[in-house]
Design an enzyme around this catalytic site. Structure first.
Site, mmCIF file in Angstrom:
data_model
loop_
_atom_site.group_PDB
_atom_site.id
_atom_site.type_symbol
_atom_site.label_atom_id
_atom_site.label_comp_id
_atom_site.label_asym_id
_atom_site.label_seq_id
_atom_site.Cartn_x
_atom_site.Cartn_y
_atom_site.Cartn_z
ATOM 1 N N GLU A 226 21.262 -19.001 -11.221
ATOM 2 C CA GLU A 226 21.120 -18.431 -12.553
ATOM 3 C C GLU A 226 21.612 -16.986 -12.583
ATOM 4 O OE1 GLU A 226 19.385 -16.198 -15.695
ATOM 5 O OE2 GLU A 226 18.666 -16.045 -13.647
ATOM 6 N N HIS B 222 17.044 -21.579 -14.142
ATOM 7 C CA HIS B 222 16.102 -20.581 -13.622
ATOM 8 C C HIS B 222 15.225 -21.193 -12.529
ATOM 9 C CE1 HIS B 222 15.553 -17.103 -16.690
ATOM 10 N NE2 HIS B 222 15.874 -16.624 -15.520
#
Length: 350
Positions: free
Chosen positions: A18, A319
């Site tokens: 991410e 994430h």
């Protein structure tokens, strides 16, 4: 000058996965807990404005205070950071994020280390409490911290006053009474719905905005009038609006939030929130996508100490996958993610 020779410097590529500020905050949190120094390279390399921003520097500053750490590269725009913690000290910490940077994200950077510290701590953080790209205070207080408490420590949050973008100026407090060792946690079912609540907060704005949000949400959802609460605040640094839905089940509480802003009608704020809530209710898994990401780190620490746990979630975000990779590497714990259906993933840690 302290001697760090017994701990080799861990090198972390901040552009991996991410590749955002979460990588910096998680690396700092893990360095504090393990006592291992780390170097984070290529910080936010793929972002429009790469390097450390003001809110990331606030997290670094918080970690330096809590871990009595030495740091190199802590400046605006820096793409490399060396962080060497000495030891985690409990006590009182007053941290100022500046502007409307997220108080909850700064809190989550230092909180893991305080969960098993040698004594109690109180963190007071000034900045933004309701930010577009961060968990709002209610998420921290009602969804995240109660699950941390099930691991053993006591975490008591308080919203002193809200702070909205761009003025900030909000303040939160979290009191932590640690535990010697983190226990395990299993959340595979929601259990029956116990209660549901809708809170519409307006700060230095007309009260009818909150009333319209409540009316629209109740019409869309079919919830009864008794669920809704309108809160008007006049103690904030600037105007703001937050609509928060809280769903308490037998085994966990989930919290969803939509922020009002200039040009976004109150009715649309309510509809956006209901779309998010109804999507969660339509799925079978108990843990929503934001909570899934946040649970990775404390469960990783629990597994590192011999505990661990598992949960089922609706979505695995980029994430969360990045988080899992970092935990596998820095804590050497096993994290298995298995898809069980269209909106159901089982995550086992340890």
């Amino acid at each position: 000058m302290p001697n760090y020779s017994h701990h080799a410097m861990t090198i972390i590529d901040g552009s991996q996965g991410e590749g955002g500020g979460q990588m910096v905050r998680s690396a700092l949190a893990l360095a504090l807990v393990t006592g291992r120094p780390c170097r984070i390279e290529n910080i936010r390399a793929g972002r429009q404005k790469p390097g450390l921003r003001r809110q990331h520097l606030a997290a670094v500053e918080a970690a330096v205070h809590v871990g009595r750490a030495e740091v190199e590269g802590a400046w605006l725009g820096s793409r490399q950071l060396d962080f060497r913690p000495r030891d985690v000290r409990p006590g009182e910490f007053h941290l100022d994020v500046g502007t409307a940077g997220s108080t909850t994200l700064v809190t989550q950077t230092v909180l893991p280390a305080l969960l098993t510290a040698s004594g109690s701590a109180r963190i007071t953080v000034t900045g933004g409490t309701h930010n577009p790209l961060a968990p709002p205070f209610e998420f921290l207080a009602q969804a995240y911290l109660p699950l941390l408490e099930r691991l053993g420590p006591l975490c008591r949050p308080r919203l002193v006053r809200p702070g909205f973008y761009p003025a900030g100026g909000g303040k939160i407090e979290v009191e932590v009474r640690p535990t010697a060792r983190l226990g395990g946690l299993v959340i595979v079912e929601r259990g029956p719905l116990v209660s549901r609540r809708l809170r519409a907060t307006v700060a230095r704005l007309p009260g009818h905005i909150a009333e319209r949000e409540c009316r629209t949400f109740l019409a869309e959802s079919g919830w009864d009038d008794g669920c809704c609460e309108v809160i008007e605040r006049h103690d904030t640094a600037g105007p703001g609006n937050a609509l928060v839905a809280e769903l308490a089940f037998e085994h966990l509480t989930e919290v969803f939030c939509t922020l009002g802003r200039l040009g976004l009608r109150a009715e649309e704020v309510a509809r956006r929130l209901w779309r998010e809530v109804s999507a969660y209710l339509a799925a079978d898994a108990p843990v929503g996508p934001y909570l899934a990401d946040q649970l990775m780190l404390p469960l990783g620490l629990s597994a590192w100490q011999g505990g661990g746990g598992e949960f089922r979630t609706t979505t695995i975000s980029s994430h969360a996958r990045t988080h899992a990779d970092l935990l596998r590497r820095l804590l050497d714990v096993d994290i298995a993610i298995a898809c069980e259906g269209p909106q159901s993933y089982r995550v086992r840690v340890g």
